[in-house]
Design a protein around this motif. Structure first.
Motif, PDB file in Angstrom:
ATOM      1  N   GLU A  16       0.780  -1.108  -0.200  1.00  0.00           N
ATOM      2  CA  GLU A  16       0.011  -0.009   0.281  1.00  0.00           C
ATOM      3  C   GLU A  16       0.829   1.175  -0.062  1.00  0.00           C
ATOM      4  OE1 GLU A  16      -3.778   2.069   2.595  1.00  0.00           O
ATOM      5  OE2 GLU A  16      -2.816   0.230   3.016  1.00  0.00           O
ATOM      6  N   ALA A  17       1.179   1.772  -1.120  1.00  0.00           N
ATOM      7  CA  ALA A  17       1.862   2.977  -1.304  1.00  0.00           C
ATOM      8  C   ALA A  17       1.441   4.081  -0.668  1.00  0.00           C
ATOM      9  CB  ALA A  17       2.443   3.234  -2.857  1.00  0.00           C
ATOM     10  N   CYS A  18       0.107   4.287  -0.586  1.00  0.00           N
ATOM     11  CA  CYS A  18      -0.425   5.486  -0.102  1.00  0.00           C
ATOM     12  C   CYS A  18      -1.988   5.055   0.149  1.00  0.00           C
ATOM     13  CB  CYS A  18      -0.319   6.969  -0.858  1.00  0.00           C
ATOM     14  SG  CYS A  18      -1.165   6.786  -2.505  1.00  0.00           S
ATOM     15  N   LYS A  19      -2.696   6.045   0.684  1.00  0.00           N
ATOM     16  CA  LYS A  19      -4.260   5.495   0.979  1.00  0.00           C
ATOM     17  C   LYS A  19      -4.974   5.070  -0.108  1.00  0.00           C
ATOM     18  CE  LYS A  19      -8.118   7.146   3.730  1.00  0.00           C
ATOM     19  NZ  LYS A  19      -8.837   8.463   4.240  1.00  0.00           N
ATOM     20  N   HIS A  20      -4.724   5.476  -1.237  1.00  0.00           N
ATOM     21  CA  HIS A  20      -5.701   5.064  -2.283  1.00  0.00           C
ATOM     22  C   HIS A  20      -4.960   4.541  -3.563  1.00  0.00           C
ATOM     23  CE1 HIS A  20      -9.384   7.252  -0.628  1.00  0.00           C
ATOM     24  NE2 HIS A  20      -8.505   8.181  -0.333  1.00  0.00           N
ATOM     25  N   PHE A  21      -3.777   4.059  -3.184  1.00  0.00           N
ATOM     26  CA  PHE A  21      -2.943   3.341  -4.314  1.00  0.00           C
ATOM     27  C   PHE A  21      -2.183   2.128  -3.748  1.00  0.00           C
ATOM     28  CE2 PHE A  21       0.837   2.871  -6.995  1.00  0.00           C
ATOM     29  CZ  PHE A  21       0.252   2.668  -8.508  1.00  0.00           C
ATOM     30  N   ASN A  22      -2.362   0.925  -4.605  1.00  0.00           N
ATOM     31  CA  ASN A  22      -1.762  -0.219  -4.082  1.00  0.00           C
ATOM     32  C   ASN A  22      -0.854  -0.675  -5.480  1.00  0.00           C
ATOM     33  OD1 ASN A  22      -3.015  -0.123  -1.589  1.00  0.00           O
ATOM     34  ND2 ASN A  22      -4.648  -1.376  -2.286  1.00  0.00           N
ATOM     35  N   LEU A  23       0.287  -1.382  -4.900  1.00  0.00           N
ATOM     36  CA  LEU A  23       0.875  -2.015  -6.341  1.00  0.00           C
ATOM     37  C   LEU A  23       1.402  -3.653  -5.503  1.00  0.00           C
ATOM     38  CD1 LEU A  23       4.239  -2.054  -5.554  1.00  0.00           C
ATOM     39  CD2 LEU A  23       3.813   0.582  -6.054  1.00  0.00           C
ATOM     40  N   GLY A  24       1.332  -4.557  -6.519  1.00  0.00           N
ATOM     41  CA  GLY A  24       1.727  -6.004  -6.103  1.00  0.00           C
ATOM     42  C   GLY A  24       2.123  -6.770  -7.242  1.00  0.00           C
ATOM     43  N   VAL A  25       2.584  -7.970  -6.817  1.00  0.00           N
ATOM     44  CA  VAL A  25       3.016  -8.836  -7.574  1.00  0.00           C
ATOM     45  C   VAL A  25       2.589 -10.185  -7.306  1.00  0.00           C
ATOM     46  CG1 VAL A  25       5.165  -7.864  -8.486  1.00  0.00           C
ATOM     47  CG2 VAL A  25       5.525  -9.306  -6.391  1.00  0.00           C
ATOM     48  N   ASP A  26       2.282 -11.282  -8.079  1.00  0.00           N
ATOM     49  CA  ASP A  26       1.919 -12.409  -7.662  1.00  0.00           C
ATOM     50  C   ASP A  26       2.213 -13.514  -8.821  1.00  0.00           C
ATOM     51  OD1 ASP A  26      -0.413 -12.676  -9.501  1.00  0.00           O
ATOM     52  OD2 ASP A  26      -1.304 -10.760  -8.224  1.00  0.00           O
ATOM     53  N   TYR A  27       2.265 -14.691  -8.182  1.00  0.00           N
ATOM     54  CA  TYR A  27       2.495 -16.055  -9.084  1.00  0.00           C
ATOM     55  C   TYR A  27       1.327 -17.019  -8.971  1.00  0.00           C
ATOM     56  CZ  TYR A  27       4.327 -20.603 -10.165  1.00  0.00           C
ATOM     57  OH  TYR A  27       4.281 -21.953 -10.780  1.00  0.00           O
ATOM     58  N   LEU A  28       0.998 -17.368 -10.286  1.00  0.00           N
ATOM     59  CA  LEU A  28      -0.029 -18.345 -10.059  1.00  0.00           C
ATOM     60  C   LEU A  28       0.573 -19.906 -10.949  1.00  0.00           C
ATOM     61  CD1 LEU A  28      -3.097 -16.241 -11.237  1.00  0.00           C
ATOM     62  CD2 LEU A  28      -2.446 -17.328  -9.105  1.00  0.00           C
ATOM     63  N   LEU A  29       0.115 -20.832 -10.393  1.00  0.00           N
ATOM     64  CA  LEU A  29       0.387 -22.451 -10.882  1.00  0.00           C
ATOM     65  C   LEU A  29      -0.964 -22.728 -11.458  1.00  0.00           C
ATOM     66  CD1 LEU A  29       2.137 -24.885 -11.742  1.00  0.00           C
ATOM     67  CD2 LEU A  29       1.623 -25.688  -9.546  1.00  0.00           C
ATOM     68  N   ILE A  30      -1.116 -22.924 -12.627  1.00  0.00           N
ATOM     69  CA  ILE A  30      -2.394 -23.309 -13.276  1.00  0.00           C
ATOM     70  C   ILE A  30      -2.474 -24.667 -13.950  1.00  0.00           C
ATOM     71  CG2 ILE A  30      -4.070 -22.588 -15.121  1.00  0.00           C
ATOM     72  CD1 ILE A  30      -3.116 -19.763 -14.972  1.00  0.00           C
ATOM     73  N   ASN A  31      -3.549 -25.455 -13.355  1.00  0.00           N
ATOM     74  CA  ASN A  31      -3.808 -27.002 -13.937  1.00  0.00           C
ATOM     75  C   ASN A  31      -5.048 -26.913 -14.540  1.00  0.00           C
ATOM     76  OD1 ASN A  31      -1.073 -28.395 -12.971  1.00  0.00           O
ATOM     77  ND2 ASN A  31      -1.691 -27.527 -11.199  1.00  0.00           N
ATOM     78  N   THR A  32      -4.979 -27.371 -15.814  1.00  0.00           N
ATOM     79  CA  THR A  32      -6.299 -27.370 -16.607  1.00  0.00           C
ATOM     80  C   THR A  32      -6.536 -28.857 -16.860  1.00  0.00           C
ATOM     81  OG1 THR A  32      -5.962 -25.184 -17.617  1.00  0.00           O
ATOM     82  CG2 THR A  32      -7.707 -26.483 -18.533  1.00  0.00           C
ATOM     83  N   HIS A  33      -7.928 -29.017 -16.732  1.00  0.00           N
ATOM     84  CA  HIS A  33      -8.304 -30.376 -16.976  1.00  0.00           C
ATOM     85  C   HIS A  33      -9.225 -30.856 -18.132  1.00  0.00           C
ATOM     86  CE1 HIS A  33     -11.064 -33.985 -16.168  1.00  0.00           C
ATOM     87  NE2 HIS A  33      -9.737 -34.639 -15.698  1.00  0.00           N
ATOM     88  N   GLU A  34      -8.845 -31.491 -18.992  1.00  0.00           N
ATOM     89  CA  GLU A  34      -9.658 -31.843 -20.312  1.00  0.00           C
ATOM     90  C   GLU A  34     -10.270 -33.235 -20.090  1.00  0.00           C
ATOM     91  OE1 GLU A  34     -10.704 -29.774 -22.159  1.00  0.00           O
ATOM     92  OE2 GLU A  34      -9.315 -28.046 -21.695  1.00  0.00           O
ATOM     93  N   ILE A  35     -11.020 -33.864 -20.829  1.00  0.00           N
ATOM     94  CA  ILE A  35     -11.672 -34.949 -20.787  1.00  0.00           C
ATOM     95  C   ILE A  35     -10.522 -36.050 -20.984  1.00  0.00           C
ATOM     96  CG2 ILE A  35     -13.398 -36.557 -22.025  1.00  0.00           C
ATOM     97  CD1 ILE A  35     -14.784 -34.211 -23.041  1.00  0.00           C
TER      98      ILE A  35
END
Length: 223
Positions: free
Chosen positions: A42-61
């Motif tokens: 939270e850089a200031c009251k009305h502004f945020n910055l962030g980073v994130d990582y996702l591991l995605i597993n997709t299921h097919e038939i």
């Protein structure tokens, strides 16, 4: 369905983790499992910055697809007007595939700019906060169709690949426990480009459109 955990490690810096499961239309078959971890400042009251990582597993038939890795860089600002809160989030999303693809057909990594506007209303003396949202996904490095990928250079095409509109309501169970109920209408617009592998000539070029109705619930525990 999503479960999330948020912990303020130090002042203005939070660690976030999440686990999300998406179901197919029959509501009994898993479509996707994804886990995430990230930091938000939270850089200031009305502004945020962030980073994130996702591991995605997709299921097919009958099988699971090879996993994908996704990195996000997020910038978000908000402003209050009366009892309304307007927030705008800009996200640069980079998705890495673990299978082999022709970069003239699909880029690896794929880079998108996701812009989301949310309007929430603060109901006086209520635990409920209703909101609406609008989101656009813009491609930043989509391959442009060529007549022969062996003789022509790779060109970049930019277009709006997804439109999303939604309504929802957040419920404050306690100070640490929150629920979010939502519905999204999702319009996914993309192109299927197919070349002949040996000659490199264009085999097919089709615009693929998908419309989805998404219902979801999210739970967050915040320390």
């Amino acid at each position: 369905v999503e479960g999330a955990f948020e912990w303020e490690v130090v002042d203005d810096l939070s660690l976030k983790t999440s686990l999300e499961m998406r179901l197919k239309n029959d509501l009994s078959t898993i479509d996707r499992l994804q886990t995430g971890i990230g930091l938000e400042y939270e850089a200031c009251k009305h502004f945020n910055l962030g980073v994130d990582y996702l591991l995605i597993n997709t299921h097919e038939i009958g099988h699971w697809e090879r996993p994908r890795h996704r990195d996000n860089i997020n910038l978000e600002g908000d402003i209050n007007v009366g009892r309304f809160e307007f927030s705008l989030r800009e996200r640069v999303q980079t998705t890495f595939r673990t299978d082999s693809v022709n970069r003239y057909e699909k880029m690896n990594p794929e880079i998108m700019l996701r812009s989301k506007l949310t309007i929430a209303y603060n109901i006086r003396h209520s635990r409920w906060t209703p909101y609406i949202l609008f989101e656009l996904n813009n491609t930043l490095n989509a391959p442009k169709v060529v007549s022969n990928f062996k003789t022509e250079p790779l060109l970049i095409d930019n277009y709006v690949a997804r439109y999303r509109a939604g309504v929802g309501a957040k419920f404050k169970v306690t100070k640490k426990h929150r629920l979010d109920f939502y519905y999204y209408f999702d319009y996914d617009r993309g192109y299927n480009i197919d070349y002949k592998g040996n000659k490199g000539t264009l085999k097919g070029y089709v615009q693929e459109n998908q419309m989805r109705h998404i219902f979801g619930i999210s739970y967050k525990f915040k320390l």
